[in-house]
Design an enzyme around this catalytic site. Structure first.
Site, PDB file in Angstrom:
ATOM      1  N   ASP A   1      12.669  -6.770 -36.457  1.00  0.00           N
ATOM      2  CA  ASP A   1      12.452  -8.099 -37.033  1.00  0.00           C
ATOM      3  C   ASP A   1      11.063  -8.634 -36.689  1.00  0.00           C
ATOM      4  O   ASP A   1      10.411  -9.272 -37.517  1.00  0.00           O
ATOM      5  CB  ASP A   1      13.508  -9.087 -36.529  1.00  0.00           C
ATOM      6  CG  ASP A   1      14.875  -8.844 -37.141  1.00  0.00           C
ATOM      7  OD1 ASP A   1      14.951  -8.230 -38.220  1.00  0.00           O
ATOM      8  OD2 ASP A   1      15.875  -9.273 -36.532  1.00  0.00           O
TER       9      ASP A   1
ATOM     10  N   SER B   1      24.786  -8.200 -47.932  1.00  0.00           N
ATOM     11  CA  SER B   1      23.588  -7.498 -47.474  1.00  0.00           C
ATOM     12  C   SER B   1      22.897  -6.715 -48.592  1.00  0.00           C
ATOM     13  O   SER B   1      23.546  -5.994 -49.357  1.00  0.00           O
ATOM     14  CB  SER B   1      23.953  -6.534 -46.338  1.00  0.00           C
ATOM     15  OG  SER B   1      22.815  -5.786 -45.940  1.00  0.00           O
TER      16      SER B   1
ATOM     17  N   ASN C   1      18.247  -4.685 -33.459  1.00  0.00           N
ATOM     18  CA  ASN C   1      18.772  -4.665 -34.824  1.00  0.00           C
ATOM     19  C   ASN C   1      18.768  -3.260 -35.423  1.00  0.00           C
ATOM     20  O   ASN C   1      19.124  -3.078 -36.584  1.00  0.00           O
ATOM     21  CB  ASN C   1      17.991  -5.627 -35.727  1.00  0.00           C
ATOM     22  CG  ASN C   1      16.639  -5.089 -36.137  1.00  0.00           C
ATOM     23  OD1 ASN C   1      16.019  -4.310 -35.410  1.00  0.00           O
ATOM     24  ND2 ASN C   1      16.168  -5.495 -37.301  1.00  0.00           N
TER      25      ASN C   1
ATOM     26  N   LYS D   1      23.596  -8.096 -32.493  1.00  0.00           N
ATOM     27  CA  LYS D   1      22.306  -7.721 -31.911  1.00  0.00           C
ATOM     28  C   LYS D   1      22.329  -7.699 -30.383  1.00  0.00           C
ATOM     29  O   LYS D   1      21.658  -6.869 -29.764  1.00  0.00           O
ATOM     30  CB  LYS D   1      21.209  -8.646 -32.431  1.00  0.00           C
ATOM     31  CG  LYS D   1      20.976  -8.489 -33.934  1.00  0.00           C
ATOM     32  CD  LYS D   1      19.875  -9.393 -34.446  1.00  0.00           C
ATOM     33  CE  LYS D   1      19.695  -9.235 -35.948  1.00  0.00           C
ATOM     34  NZ  LYS D   1      18.601 -10.078 -36.483  1.00  0.00           N
TER      35      LYS D   1
ATOM     36  N   THR E   1      23.151  -6.514 -37.897  1.00  0.00           N
ATOM     37  CA  THR E   1      22.873  -7.910 -38.165  1.00  0.00           C
ATOM     38  C   THR E   1      23.829  -8.750 -37.325  1.00  0.00           C
ATOM     39  O   THR E   1      24.564  -8.224 -36.475  1.00  0.00           O
ATOM     40  CB  THR E   1      22.979  -8.199 -39.677  1.00  0.00           C
ATOM     41  OG1 THR E   1      22.571  -9.538 -39.927  1.00  0.00           O
ATOM     42  CG2 THR E   1      24.390  -7.976 -40.196  1.00  0.00           C
TER      43      THR E   1
ATOM     44  N   SER F   1      20.594  -4.537 -47.711  1.00  0.00           N
ATOM     45  CA  SER F   1      20.068  -3.352 -47.027  1.00  0.00           C
ATOM     46  C   SER F   1      20.456  -2.045 -47.706  1.00  0.00           C
ATOM     47  O   SER F   1      19.623  -1.130 -47.811  1.00  0.00           O
ATOM     48  CB  SER F   1      20.515  -3.346 -45.557  1.00  0.00           C
ATOM     49  OG  SER F   1      19.906  -4.400 -44.849  1.00  0.00           O
TER      50      SER F   1
ATOM     51  N   GLY G   1      14.094 -24.124 -35.043  1.00  0.00           N
ATOM     52  CA  GLY G   1      15.257 -23.390 -34.565  1.00  0.00           C
ATOM     53  C   GLY G   1      14.926 -22.635 -33.298  1.00  0.00           C
ATOM     54  O   GLY G   1      13.746 -22.409 -32.980  1.00  0.00           O
TER      55      GLY G   1
END
Length: 274
Positions: free
Chosen positions: A102, A17, A88, A67, A63, A19, A125
């Site tokens: 998101d 990550s 999230n 969620k 993540t 983040s 997807g």
């Protein structure tokens, strides 16, 4: 001595990550003694980990695969979380407030790339990121969206979201005939390489590409895209993080930070160095 304010990103896996680099750079720029870390937490351990936090904790970024669990744990959720079924971001306190940043991150990524006026779009997807992408495309003006899924029968939530948004949604397999669209959002796992017979028509007619994957970059799909406008999923990562910081600071993901443009530039540079 006043205890530090604690925040973290949780998920499994989590070692990759970016983040902590993004958030850490922002808090240093704002002069906040806020510590943002990462912790590997799986779905089975989420409840116990959440219950173990003390008052020094201000918020969490979540993540995969957390969620849905975060949605269930929240006492109140925002409209985007309700639509997508995914949280999230958790703002901690007497009541747990859940957010989905998101959606806004995707909207911001398109807008900051100068993309407006989307009317038709394609999503590759049908998972959690695809749900956020559908809501984002609706906010960007899309009225017709095609979803391509390996198992079209698994896209029930997408159909429900489309109905709530008033977006005409069709779900087809990956090898269905291809029509031209204004924009494509690819939400396939990192490293996915579609068969050339499938990817070539998509690349020829897909308009602007937003590729949610950003490592490795460019993705296989981005490498063969015909339209010169390709947006990396890093942009979503960056702007959803900005929205999380707004929440952790103000409790509102739409309230801009002071000197936000400068903070975004510092975050971007920090992530690239990470």
């Amino acid at each position: 001595m006043t205890a530090r304010t604690l925040l973290a990103v949780w998920g499994d896996p989590i070692g990759h990550s970016r983040s902590p680099a993004l958030h850490g750079a922002a808090y240093r720029r704002m002069g906040l003694d806020w510590q943002y870390g990462r912790q590997r937490v799986d779905a089975a351990g989420f409840g116990a980990a959440l219950a173990g936090l003390d008052d020094s904790w201000r918020g969490l970024s979540l993540t995969m695969p957390l969620k849905a669990a975060a949605l269930e744990a929240a006492d109140e959720i925002d409209a985007h979380a309700r639509l997508t079924g995914a949280v999230n971001t958790l703002l901690l306190g007497e009541r747990l407030r859940g957010f989905n940043t998101d959606v806004g991150g995707i909207v911001d990524a398109f807008r900051n790339a100068g993309v407006t006026g989307i009317r038709s779009a394609r999503i590759l997807g049908a998972g959690a990121t695809a749900a956020s992408a559908l809501v984002a495309l609706g906010e960007l003006g899309a009225t017709a969206v095609e979803v391509r899924a390996r198992r079209p029968e698994s896209a029930g939530r997408m159909l429900s979201i489309g109905e709530q948004l008033g977006v005409a949604l069709t779900v087809v397999p990956f090898d269905a005939p291809v029509d031209a669209v204004d924009a494509t959002v690819a939400t396939l796992p990192s490293g996915t390489a579609l068969d050339a017979g499938i990817s070539a028509p998509l690349a020829d007619s897909g308009g602007v590409l937003f590729e949610a994957a950003y490592a490795p970059w460019p993705s296989a799909l981005a490498s063969q895209w015909r339209n010169p406008r390709v947006i990396s999923g890093f942009e979503m990562l960056l702007y959803q993080a900005v929205r999380q910081i707004r929440i952790f600071l103000h409790g509102d993901q739409d309230r801009r930070l002071d000197d936000e443009d400068v903070i975004v530039a510092i975050m971007r540079a920090a992530a690239m160095e990470d």
